[in-house]
Scaffold this motif. Structure first.
Motif, PDB file in Angstrom:
ATOM      1  N   THR A 541       0.849  -1.193   0.000  1.00 50.53           N
ATOM      2  CA  THR A 541       0.000   0.000   0.000  1.00 50.53           C
ATOM      3  C   THR A 541       0.881   1.237   0.000  1.00 50.53           C
ATOM      4  O   THR A 541       1.733   1.403   0.865  1.00 50.53           O
ATOM      5  CB  THR A 541      -0.904   0.025   1.253  1.00 50.53           C
ATOM      6  N   LYS A 542       0.690   2.102  -0.999  1.00 51.06           N
ATOM      7  CA  LYS A 542       1.467   3.329  -1.112  1.00 51.06           C
ATOM      8  C   LYS A 542       0.602   4.510  -0.678  1.00 51.06           C
ATOM      9  O   LYS A 542      -0.399   4.831  -1.334  1.00 51.06           O
ATOM     10  CB  LYS A 542       1.948   3.541  -2.552  1.00 51.06           C
ATOM     11  N   LEU A 543       0.982   5.127   0.429  1.00 52.85           N
ATOM     12  CA  LEU A 543       0.269   6.287   0.948  1.00 52.85           C
ATOM     13  C   LEU A 543       1.085   7.535   0.664  1.00 52.85           C
ATOM     14  O   LEU A 543       2.288   7.572   0.934  1.00 52.85           O
ATOM     15  CB  LEU A 543       0.036   6.147   2.453  1.00 52.85           C
ATOM     16  N   LYS A 544       0.417   8.555   0.117  1.00 55.88           N
ATOM     17  CA  LYS A 544       1.127   9.790  -0.222  1.00 55.88           C
ATOM     18  C   LYS A 544       0.318  11.007   0.214  1.00 55.88           C
ATOM     19  O   LYS A 544      -0.914  10.971   0.255  1.00 55.88           O
ATOM     20  CB  LYS A 544       1.395   9.868  -1.733  1.00 55.88           C
ATOM     21  N   VAL A 545       1.043  12.088   0.489  1.00 61.94           N
ATOM     22  CA  VAL A 545       0.414  13.364   0.821  1.00 61.94           C
ATOM     23  C   VAL A 545       0.145  14.129  -0.470  1.00 61.94           C
ATOM     24  O   VAL A 545       0.997  14.172  -1.363  1.00 61.94           O
ATOM     25  CB  VAL A 545       1.322  14.196   1.754  1.00 61.94           C
TER      26      VAL A 545
END
Length: 638
Positions: A541-545
Motif C-alpha cells: 500500500t502506497k500512501l502519499k500526501v
C-alpha cells in the motif's frame, strides 16, 4: 558537428532472469535512442548487467557454482532477449569486464586523491537483498529493511567512506537550477525531501566477501572490495572508455538515464555526487518509471503471475507489445498488465485507427485514381488539417523529450483521428460523383500525408510496422525524411501506393494461459478481522500526501465530491470521494490530505477515480487524515 545523445538503462542485476519491468525500461531507452538517431544525433545507447556483490556470491554458492559462471549464465539471458527484441544498443557492458574494473579503480583513486574517500570503521544494519546499510531510525520493527521488508544483518567491519555529506548543498543546488534533471516532477520532490533530511558519508568498500572490484593497487589494501553500487554506477562512464582509451567520453554527459523508481535514490543522489567528485558534468535527465502489476496484483513467483516479456511478444507480436507498454501507463506511475488491455489496444488503437487508415487510403486511391496519389492540391484544400496535425506532432515531440511516452503516443493518435474524421467529413466518394475530383483526390492525398508524418514519429516505437507503411507510401524513414516531413512540414511527392496485407489482424481471444490461481483465491472467502499482516503486505500500500486543487460536487449524488489532487506528479489525479455530507467543496481547496496512491483506477458514476482518501469515522462524523504540518506533494506516508 552533429549533436550527440547518450541513452542508458540501468545495468540489470544478475540475481534473476529478465521480467516485464526490465523489458519496459529497455523498450523506453530503445525508443529514445531510435528517436535521437531519427533526428540526426550521433547516438550511443548502453545497457548491460551488474554482476558483483554479496548477493551474487551467495546465490552462486547455493548452486555449487562460481560467481563468474553464474553471472555468465544470467547475463547471457539478458543479452539474448535484447537481441531477440532487436534492441538497438551500441554496447552491452558487464561489470566483470576488465576495462570496467580498470575504470572503476581509476575513479576510486581520483576521488581518494581529491580527499573525498577516507578509511574508518562501520557498524550497522545491512540488507543483503538491497546491498544497502540502514540506520536504526530507518528500520522497520528494529531489524527489517525499509525497502524490501527482509531481515537485516548487523555488520561491523573496516571500511572506506565517501564524503557524501560534503555534496548535500551542491546536490540541492543542482535540483533547484535544473528543472528537469530528475523526471517526473513527483520523483524529484521525493529525492529533494530525502537529501534535505541530511546526507551521511557512504560506506563504499566491504571486507566480508570477495566477489567485487579490488581497490586500486596504489592504495595497497587487498582485503577490501568496492561496494556494489559504486562499482555499478560507474559503468555509465567506463562504458565510454573512462580510465582506459577515453575515446567515447565525448558522449558524456548522458542525455537520458532510465531507472526504476526503486533505484532512483542511488542514481539521483549517490551518482551525481560521485560525478562531482570526479569533476565530470552531471546527466541531463535521470528518469524514473513505476512498477508493473498483473491484473491489479503485485507480481511474485509464489503467485505464479510474473509476466514473461518473451511469451507476450511471441503471442501478440513484439511491436504490439512495445506499443502497449509505452501507451498504457503515464511515465513514473505504476502500470497494470492484462491481456484484455493489450487486446483492446491492438484491436482499437492499432487495427481500427492505424492499420485501417492505410487500408482506406489504398481502397480510395484504387477506386479514384488507379492507386496514384498526388499532393499538388493538398495545401489548397486542406491547409487547416495539415496545420492542426503539425501542432499535435510538435506537442508529441515535446512529450517524448520529457519521457512522457503515453502522452507522446496520444498526440500521434490525435493526428490519426484528424485523418480518419476527414474522410467522414469530406466524403471523397460523394465529391467524385459530383465531379469535384480535385477536392476528393486532395483529401485522399492529405490523409496519406498525415499517415506518413505519423509513421515517421512512430518509427522509434514500432520500427518494422512503420517501414511497411513507408514502403506502401513510397518513401523511406530516415533522418532526411524527418527533416523533410516533420521539421519542414513537406509533403509526399507523387507516387503509386502499394497494396499491403492488413497490418494488425484482430485478436479475438486471449493467447496466453492465465496464471494458476493461488490457494488463497481457491479458498472460501472467509476473512478474519484484525489478522496480522506481513511487512511485505503492508508495503504494497502506497500512501502519499497531496493537495486538493479543485473540488466540485458530483451531480445527482448526495455523497460524492469530484477532487483534483496534486501528488507531485506530471498532472493532478482525479479522486471521487464520498465526503460530501461532511465537507463543502470550497473548504477543501488548497488543503492537504492522505491518499492511497496505488489503487487500481475505478469508475464511479461514470467518473474515473485514481485513488482513495484516508479518513476516520465514528459516531461524531468523518474526519480526513491529514499531515500535522505541510508536506511536499507526493511525500510518502509510513
Amino acid at each position: 558537428m552533429r549533436e550527440k545523445a547518450y541513452v542508458t538503462t540501468p545495468i540489470y542485476y544478475v540475481n534473476d532472469v529478465p521480467h516485464i519491468g526490465h523489458a519496459y525500461t529497455t523498450i523506453i531507452a530503445d525508443t529514445m535512442a531510435r528517436y535521437y538517431r531519427l533526428k540526426g544525433y550521433e547516438t550511443f545507447f548502453l545497457t548491460g548487467t551488474d554482476e558483483h556483490g554479496q548477493k551474487i556470491e551467495e546465490a552462486a554458492k547455493i548452486r555449487n557454482r562460481t560467481p563468474q559462471d553464474y553471472a555468465d549464465e544470467i547475463s547471457g539471458k539478458f543479452r539474448s532477449l535484447w537481441d531477440e527484441f532487436e534492441i538497438s544498443y551500441d554496447k552491452f557492458i558487464r561489470t566483470t569486464d576488465e576495462e570496467h574494473k580498470i575504470g572503476v579503480q581509476k575513479a576510486f583513486k581520483t576521488m581518494y586523491d581529491n580527499g573525498d574517500i577516507y578509511k574508518g570503521h562501520y557498524e550497522g544494519h545491512y540488507c543483503v537483498s538491497c546491498e544497502t546499510f540502514f540506520t536504526d531510525t530507518q528500520l522497520i520493527d528494529e531489524n527489517l529493511c525499509p525497502d524490501c521488508g527482509k531481515e537485516t544483518r548487523i555488520v561491523k567491519e573496516e571500511s572506506y567512506f565517501f564524503r557524501l555529506s560534503n555534496y548535500q548543498e551542491k546536490l540541492l543546488q543542482w535540483y533547484e537550477d535544473d528543472e528537469k534533471c530528475v523526471l517526473p516532477k513527483g520523483k524529484k520532490s521525493e529525492v529533494i525531501s530525502f537529501v534535505k533530511q541530511g546526507l551521511r558519508d557512504l560506506s563504499i568498500t566491504r571486507t566480508s566477501f570477495d566477489w567485487g572490484v579490488k581497490l586500486p593497487p596504489e592504495i595497497n589494501d587487498p582485503k577490501h572490495v568496492m561496494y556494489v553500487w559504486l562499482d555499478a554506477l560507474l559503468n555509465y562512464i567506463t562504458a565510454l572508455g573512462y580510465g582506459t582509451d577515453q575515446k567515447n567520453m565525448t558522449y558524456w554527459p548522458a542525455t537520458v538515464q532510465l531507472v526504476g523508481k526503486d533505484i532512483l535514490r542511488f542514481h539521483a543522489i549517490y551518482w551525481p555526487a560521485f560525478l562531482l567528485s570526479l569533476g565530470l558534468p552531471l546527466p541531463k535527465h535521470i528518469a524514473a518509471h513505476g512498477w508493473w502489476t498483473r491484473n491489479g496484483e503485485k507480481m511474485s513467483k509464489s503467485k505464479g503471475n510474473v509476466v514473461n516479456p518473451k511469451e507476450v511478444a511471441d503471442a501478440y507480436g513484439l511491436e504490439n507489445f512495445r506499443y502497449f507498454m509505452l501507451r498504457e501507463v503515464p511515465f513514473g506511475q505504476d502500470g497494470d498488465f492484462s491481456q484484455k488491455a493489450l487486446i483492446d489496444r491492438i484491436n482499437s488503437d492499432l487495427s481500427n485507427e492505424l492499420g485501417n487508415l492505410l487500408n482506406r487510403i489504398i481502397g480510395m486511391s484504387g477506386k479514384y485514381s488507379a492507386f496514384g496519389i498526388s499532393s499538388k492540391n493538398v495545401w489548397h484544400y486542406h491547409e487547416k488539417e495539415i496545420t492542426n496535425v503539425m501542432e499535435h506532432l510538435r506537442q508529441a515531440e515535446n512529450n517524448l523529450n520529457d519521457l512522457q511516452t503515453n502522452r507522446f503516443l496520444e498526440e500521434l493518435w490525435k493526428a490519426l483521428t484528424i485523418a480518419n474524421q476527414s474522410i467522414t467529413i469530406y466524403e471523397p466518394w460523394v465529391k467524385m460523383k459530383n465531379g469535384e475530383n480535385d477536392f476528393a483526390l486532395a483529401t485522399v492525398a492529405m490523409v496519406a500525408n498525415i499517415l506518413a508524418k505519423v509513421a515517421i514519429l512512430l518509427h522509434p516505437v514500432m520500427p518494422k510496422t512503420t517501414h511497411k507503411i513507408a514502403e506502401a507510401l513510397h518513401f523511406s524513414i530516415n533522418h532526411d525524411a524527418y527533416v523533410t516531413f516533420i521539421e519542414n512540414n513537406g509533403l509526399l511527392e507523387d507516387f503509386t501506393i502499394q497494396k499491403v496485407p492488413p497490418l494488425f489482424p484482430k485478436v479475438e481471444a486471449e493467447l496466453l494461459k492465465a496464471p494458476e490461481p493461488t490457494p488463497a483465491k481457491e479458498a472460501k472467502k472467509e476473512e478474519v478481522k484484525d489478522t496480522a499482516i506481513s511487512i511485505d503486505q503492508f508495503f504494497e500500500t502506497k500512501l502519499k500526501v497531496g493537495t486538493i486543487i479543485e473540488a466540485v460536487a458530483v451531480p445527482k449524488s448526495k455523497k460524492l465530491l469530484q477532487l483534483q489532487v496534486d501528488l507531485g506528479e506530471e498532472k493532478p489525479r482525479q479522486i471521487i470521494a464520498g465526503i460530501k455530507e461532511y465537507y463543502k467543496p470550497e473548504d477543501l481547496i488548497n488543503t492537504q490530505i492522505t491518499v492511497v496512491a496505488n489503487l487500481k483506477p475505478a469508475k464511479i458514476l461514470g467518473l474515473l477515480s485514481e485513488g482513495m482518501l484516508l479518513a476516520a469515522k465514528d459516531a461524531n462524523g468523518l474526519t480526513l487524515i491529514r499531515p500535522e504540518t505541510p508536506k511536499d506533494n507526493g511525500s510518502s506516508v509510513g
